[in-house]
Design a protein around this motif. Structure first.
Motif, PDB file in Angstrom:
ATOM      1  N   THR A  58       0.840  -1.194   0.000  1.00  0.00           N
ATOM      2  CA  THR A  58       0.000   0.000   0.000  1.00  0.00           C
ATOM      3  C   THR A  58       0.883   1.255   0.000  1.00  0.00           C
ATOM      4  N   TRP A  60       2.841   4.542  -1.860  1.00  0.00           N
ATOM      5  CA  TRP A  60       2.306   5.617  -2.695  1.00  0.00           C
ATOM      6  C   TRP A  60       2.324   5.282  -4.185  1.00  0.00           C
ATOM      7  N   ARG A  62       1.793   2.510  -5.620  1.00  0.00           N
ATOM      8  CA  ARG A  62       0.804   1.500  -6.018  1.00  0.00           C
ATOM      9  C   ARG A  62      -0.631   2.045  -5.977  1.00  0.00           C
ATOM     10  N   LEU A  63      -0.776   3.338  -5.722  1.00  0.00           N
ATOM     11  CA  LEU A  63      -2.101   3.929  -5.809  1.00  0.00           C
ATOM     12  C   LEU A  63      -2.639   3.787  -7.232  1.00  0.00           C
ATOM     13  N   TRP A 143      -8.220  -1.350  -0.650  1.00  0.00           N
ATOM     14  CA  TRP A 143      -8.711   0.025  -0.563  1.00  0.00           C
ATOM     15  C   TRP A 143      -9.142   0.356   0.852  1.00  0.00           C
ATOM     16  N   TYR A 157      -5.485   0.806  -4.035  1.00  0.00           N
ATOM     17  CA  TYR A 157      -4.140   0.349  -4.362  1.00  0.00           C
ATOM     18  C   TYR A 157      -4.237  -0.917  -5.212  1.00  0.00           C
ATOM     19  N   LYS A 159      -1.664  -4.011  -5.961  1.00  0.00           N
ATOM     20  CA  LYS A 159      -0.363  -4.602  -5.641  1.00  0.00           C
ATOM     21  C   LYS A 159       0.301  -5.230  -6.852  1.00  0.00           C
TER      22      LYS A 159
END
Length: 311
Positions: A58, A60, A62-63, A143, A157, A159
């Motif tokens: 999680t 930044w 991977r937003l 999320w 997010y 992954k």
């Protein structure tokens, strides 16, 4: 009268010289700070932590989305007939509803769909009670609900991101001891705030612990700080924003002074890009006017070239 005039002029000249002398003396407390013996090792540890904050599941980088909710039912899924379309084909076209009611959010799954929270699965759950937001998962997606003033939204997010898996760090200036500086802390009055605007245009009066002073080439500069849990948080603009660093400024954390001291260290080698420099789905705070410095600070991270960011 002439002698009175000359006497006044001499007194003014004497006072001016005295003030300049005092200023030059007191400013010897600023300037370059000695490096600890293991400075490069400490910096490497800091850089490792920085990479972890960017690339963890999680992190930044991977937003994958930011979606603002309307009061009531908000349908979501991967299809184009829902209110909120997640960018993920493994999610059903219609996956369920986010139900926003007076500052709380309940997630209701569609028939045949289950979501995961911690070690269990569910079909219906309050995922935000106005204070605590639960991290919900579905395959590679994760999320949670965020609140920004009068807005309530979903921070998503993903992954599964090969580009982030291959990320090795942003381009940066060479590590330079000259930007490891002494800084003097000036405490704020109790309850003092400064106005901070974010990329959504929201203006928030934010508590400040005080300001810090530092010196570059003999000139003294001041930055207003924001409160952090363990450190002070600074949002800084400088002249490199025009050419090499992120246009909207950069961030840096510094330690509070030790008890009984007014001094700390500001290490501009640790200045870094805000999330909005490389991801559109963020709500970054921008430098207040007083923190936009009329000096170049060629230290820390440069622009996040090759990443989608806010221009």
């Amino acid at each position: 009268m002439k002698w009175v005039y000359y006497g006044m002029m001499y007194r003014i000249l004497f006072l001016s010289i005295a003030i300049l002398f005092l200023c030059s003396c007191t400013r010897k407390d600023l300037g370059q700070a000695p490096l600890p013996d293991n400075y490069e090792e400490q910096f490497a540890d800091w850089q490792e932590g920085r990479m972890e904050s960017l690339t963890n599941p999680t992190g930044w980088m991977r937003l994958a989305g930011m979606y603002w909710l309307e009061e009531g039912e908000n349908s979501f899924g991967s299809g184009d007939r829902v209110d909120i379309q997640f960018p993920e084909s493994t999610l059903p076209e219609y996956a369920g509803e986010f139900i926003l009611t007076k500052g709380k959010v309940r997630l209701q799954a569609a028939d045949g769909v289950e979501f995961q929270y911690e070690d269990g699965t569910f079909r219906q759950k309050e995922i935000y009670d106005g204070e605590e937001a639960l991290n919900i998962e579905y395959w590679s997606l994760e999320w949670l609900i965020i609140e920004r003033e009068d807005l309530m939204g979903i921070r998503l997010y993903n992954k599964d991101n090969p580009k982030v898996d291959a990320f090795t760090g942003f381009d940066r200036y060479p590590l330079d001891p000259e930007w490891h500086l002494n800084a003097k802390f000036e405490p704020a009055t109790e309850g003092e705030t400064i106005s901070i605007v974010n990329v959504l245009g929201q203006l928030v009066d934010t508590p400040t612990p005080g300001s810090i002073e530092f010196s570059v080439d003999g000139d003294v500069y001041t930055l207003d700080a924001l409160e952090g849990e363990d450190q002070m948080f600074l949002i800084v603009g400088d002249l490199t924003n025009q050419t090499e660093t992120y246009q909207a400024g950069r961030y840096i954390y510094i330690d509070y002074p030790e008890e009984g001291s007014d001094y700390t260290i500001i290490d501009f080698n640790k200045m870094y890009n805000p999330p909005c420099a490389y991801n559109l789905f963020t709500t970054c705070q921008l430098p207040p006017i007083q923190n936009r410095l009329d000096v170049a600070i060629p230290a820390g991270e440069k622009r996040a070239e090759g990443w989608e960011g806010l221009e």
